[in-house]
Enzyme design. Structure first.
Site, mmCIF file in Angstrom:
data_model
loop_
_atom_site.group_PDB
_atom_site.id
_atom_site.type_symbol
_atom_site.label_atom_id
_atom_site.label_comp_id
_atom_site.label_asym_id
_atom_site.label_seq_id
_atom_site.Cartn_x
_atom_site.Cartn_y
_atom_site.Cartn_z
ATOM 1 N N ASP A 65 0.756 -1.176 0.271
ATOM 2 C CA ASP A 65 0.033 0.021 -0.002
ATOM 3 C C ASP A 65 0.868 1.318 -0.071
ATOM 4 O O ASP A 65 1.999 1.267 0.513
ATOM 5 C CB ASP A 65 -0.960 0.052 1.158
ATOM 6 C CG ASP A 65 -2.362 -0.694 1.012
ATOM 7 O OD1 ASP A 65 -2.500 -1.242 -0.088
ATOM 8 O OD2 ASP A 65 -3.023 -0.426 1.950
ATOM 9 N N TYR A 67 1.808 4.708 1.725
ATOM 10 C CA TYR A 67 2.077 5.398 3.016
ATOM 11 C C TYR A 67 0.694 6.293 3.079
ATOM 12 O O TYR A 67 0.290 6.839 2.386
ATOM 13 C CB TYR A 67 3.263 6.120 3.458
ATOM 14 C CG TYR A 67 4.609 5.601 3.246
ATOM 15 C CD1 TYR A 67 4.771 4.319 4.125
ATOM 16 C CD2 TYR A 67 5.536 5.919 2.449
ATOM 17 C CE1 TYR A 67 5.970 3.973 3.870
ATOM 18 C CE2 TYR A 67 6.738 5.071 2.234
ATOM 19 C CZ TYR A 67 7.000 4.119 3.042
ATOM 20 O OH TYR A 67 8.329 3.398 2.984
ATOM 21 N N PHE A 78 7.756 2.471 -0.911
ATOM 22 C CA PHE A 78 8.725 2.476 0.121
ATOM 23 C C PHE A 78 9.455 4.025 -0.025
ATOM 24 O O PHE A 78 10.088 4.447 0.853
ATOM 25 C CB PHE A 78 10.056 1.498 0.136
ATOM 26 C CG PHE A 78 9.480 0.075 0.485
ATOM 27 C CD1 PHE A 78 9.265 -0.402 1.724
ATOM 28 C CD2 PHE A 78 9.228 -0.806 -0.723
ATOM 29 C CE1 PHE A 78 8.777 -1.583 1.879
ATOM 30 C CE2 PHE A 78 8.953 -2.018 -0.514
ATOM 31 C CZ PHE A 78 8.804 -2.673 0.664
ATOM 32 N N HIS A 187 10.423 -9.311 4.714
ATOM 33 C CA HIS A 187 10.158 -7.818 4.705
ATOM 34 C C HIS A 187 10.777 -6.867 5.373
ATOM 35 O O HIS A 187 11.454 -7.363 6.567
ATOM 36 C CB HIS A 187 8.636 -7.595 4.913
ATOM 37 C CG HIS A 187 7.960 -6.395 4.530
ATOM 38 N ND1 HIS A 187 8.015 -5.078 4.937
ATOM 39 C CD2 HIS A 187 7.111 -5.911 3.366
ATOM 40 C CE1 HIS A 187 7.585 -4.168 4.642
ATOM 41 N NE2 HIS A 187 6.840 -4.456 3.375
#
Length: 222
Positions: A65, A67, A78, A187
């Protein structure tokens, strides 16, 4: 349906833009932007595509998703707008680069400097309501981004896919490993990284080693 997106991507995805699910998705997204605070800004929804055309793509990093915090998202997974504190996952990405490549920790969290070198920073869902993580999931974005990965898989060769965490691994499960170089690890979120599933994966040096072997310019991850 006319979509404001890089011309090369537009040609590759034009059939997708005409499908019923995409028209429903566009209607939903337009309504959300008109009635709520949605990230990223509307003109940055396709920033990952505009910054890294399909014919220049060398590396794919898959996120989930955007932020959902105030002015964080800029349309690339990211990545954050300059001046915004680095989120924990991005901090751990930069720490791994420090260890892997010996590069100093950067001041900027805006990863467009990677995108213009051929790093495609794709979130599975391209929009989100402010403060409401996952709010635009299961509305059609995942179908669209599955199609994007399929186009890359079929149209390109020797792409490096970085799949971090279970979600990204599932998202990339149909990638042809005979055509492309797939790197998988945990992750970079603290929950995963602190359990030993992220640090030491050396994905950035391994990526550059592969690109160099293919006669391609490696990525400057600084």
């Amino acid at each position: 349906m006319k979509v404001k997106i890089d011309e090369v991507w537009n040609e590759a995805l034009k059939d997708e833009f005409e499908k019923d699910y995409f028209e429903s998705l566009v209607s939903f997204v337009k309504n959300q932007y008109a009635s709520k605070t949605i990230y990223p800004p509307g003109n940055q929804i396709f920033s990952a595509f505009d910054s890294c055309p399909l014919d220049q793509l060398k590396v794919v990093i898959v996120g989930q998703d955007p932020y959902h915090g105030y002015k964080q998202a800029n349309g690339m997974c990211f990545s954050v707008v300059d001046g915004i504190p680095h989120p924990p996952s991005l901090v751990n990405i930069f720490k791994e680069i420090e260890t892997d490549l010996g590069l100093p920790y950067p001041t900027s969290g805006d990863l467009s400097r990677w995108a213009v070198q051929g790093v495609f920073l794709l979130n599975a869902t391209l929009t989100v309501e402010a403060g409401n993580a996952g709010s635009h999931q299961r509305r059609g974005w995942e179908t669209f981004t599955d199609a994007v990965i399929e186009r890359i898989n079929n149209c390109c060769e020797n792409v490096v896919f970085m799949l971090w965490g279970g979600y990204a691994k599932r998202k990339g499960s149909k990638i042809d490993r005979n055509k492309h170089f797939v790197l998988e690890s945990g992750h970079p979120s603290p929950l995963s990284a602190n359990k030993g599933y992220w640090f030491g994966n050396k994905h950035f040096s391994r990526c550059n080693h592969f690109l160099t072997k293919q006669g391609l310019t490696p990525i400057d991850w600084a």
